[in-house]
Motif scaffolding. Sequence first.
Motif, PDB file in Angstrom:
ATOM      1  N   TRP A  59     -13.155  -1.674   0.874  1.00 51.67           N
ATOM      2  CA  TRP A  59     -12.571  -0.795   1.889  1.00 51.67           C
ATOM      3  C   TRP A  59     -13.524  -0.625   3.071  1.00 51.67           C
ATOM      4  CZ3 TRP A  59      -7.704   1.402   1.657  1.00 51.67           C
ATOM      5  CH2 TRP A  59      -7.043   1.335   0.428  1.00 51.67           C
ATOM      6  N   HIS A 107       0.838  -1.188   0.000  1.00 50.53           N
ATOM      7  CA  HIS A 107       0.000   0.000   0.000  1.00 50.53           C
ATOM      8  C   HIS A 107       0.878   1.244   0.000  1.00 50.53           C
ATOM      9  CE1 HIS A 107       0.892   0.045   4.331  1.00 50.53           C
ATOM     10  NE2 HIS A 107       0.515   1.320   4.311  1.00 50.53           N
ATOM     11  N   THR A 160     -16.241   1.266   0.046  1.00 49.86           N
ATOM     12  CA  THR A 160     -15.842   0.831  -1.284  1.00 49.86           C
ATOM     13  C   THR A 160     -16.378   1.737  -2.387  1.00 49.86           C
ATOM     14  OG1 THR A 160     -15.877  -1.445  -0.445  1.00 49.86           O
ATOM     15  CG2 THR A 160     -15.736  -1.169  -2.817  1.00 49.86           C
ATOM     16  N   CYS A 163      -8.332  -2.617   3.964  1.00 53.88           N
ATOM     17  CA  CYS A 163      -8.690  -3.091   2.623  1.00 53.88           C
ATOM     18  C   CYS A 163      -8.735  -4.616   2.666  1.00 53.88           C
ATOM     19  CB  CYS A 163      -7.725  -2.585   1.558  1.00 53.88           C
ATOM     20  SG  CYS A 163      -6.054  -3.237   1.659  1.00 53.88           S
ATOM     21  N   CYS A 200      -4.219   0.397  -2.270  1.00 55.68           N
ATOM     22  CA  CYS A 200      -4.038  -0.956  -1.732  1.00 55.68           C
ATOM     23  C   CYS A 200      -3.930  -1.920  -2.916  1.00 55.68           C
ATOM     24  CB  CYS A 200      -5.239  -1.300  -0.854  1.00 55.68           C
ATOM     25  SG  CYS A 200      -5.245  -2.980  -0.204  1.00 55.68           S
ATOM     26  N   SER A 233     -14.060   4.346  -3.924  1.00 59.16           N
ATOM     27  CA  SER A 233     -12.795   3.849  -4.458  1.00 59.16           C
ATOM     28  C   SER A 233     -12.935   3.451  -5.921  1.00 59.16           C
ATOM     29  CB  SER A 233     -12.310   2.636  -3.647  1.00 59.16           C
ATOM     30  OG  SER A 233     -13.193   1.538  -3.822  1.00 59.16           O
ATOM     31  N   ILE A 293     -11.320  -5.662  -4.293  1.00 65.29           N
ATOM     32  CA  ILE A 293     -10.898  -5.079  -3.023  1.00 65.29           C
ATOM     33  C   ILE A 293     -12.018  -4.209  -2.459  1.00 65.29           C
ATOM     34  CG2 ILE A 293      -9.282  -3.469  -1.928  1.00 65.29           C
ATOM     35  CD1 ILE A 293      -7.170  -4.409  -3.909  1.00 65.29           C
TER      36      ILE A 293
END
Length: 239
Positions: A152, A129, A160, A192, A139, A163, A150
């Motif tokens: 968050w 990261h 998420t 993450c 990340c 992102s 991924i």
Amino acid sequence: MFAIMPFLIIVLSSDYTKGEIELRAVKHQTVNCNERTVLQCNISSSMPLSIVKVYWKKTEDKDFECDPTSSNRPPGFECNYTGEALTLTISNPTPANMGSYFCCIKADSGHGAKEINVSIGQCIGEFSHQMPEPKQMQCSFNGVYPEGMINWFHYDKNLTSSSTVTSLVNSDGTFSITSVLNIQDDQEKYKCSLWSLKHGKYLKDQEFEVPVHADSRPISRISTQHCLSWTLIFLCLMF
């Protein structure tokens, strides 16, 4: 060409032919990602064998051949023959190594082949990261299989939606997954989590804290102070 192919399929799928050569192996094998693995075919016969050749082939790669008597072997593979068994060692299994392998034997009294289907278990990959921008946290998981995504979190809050994510396929069949989160508070802790799309579960979590004053710009503040100092000097000179 079309007349030859059915013959090859029959030969490769046969367990034994005349001479009662018998090959035994576990047909379906799931191996661990990046863990040294040995495929083995046990050989038996009702009569003594005069071996002409033993080797391994792979259906998905027409150029693949591993011959214990040859020094020209596929990279990352080893093969050995003991008289009772023919083995193929995969040094560092990755998704690129999945497929159907055949242990093959040719003797003066007959020939035979046995198929082993190889699949790869999950690969979690390596985590990293960084902060590409003052208000962003990145990340990454490199070497993931099967493909994932991924998510968050800040404690139990899912972030998420704030992102963006990218997923690239590596040469070994694994994925490199990277996500960038737009953060709001420099002192908050974030997590993450790697989610497996195939297995429907989280494979790995990573927690970290954004450095304090990550978006501060001390150079700008120093420049402002210098500017104010010169302004005061100029005003003093005027009066």
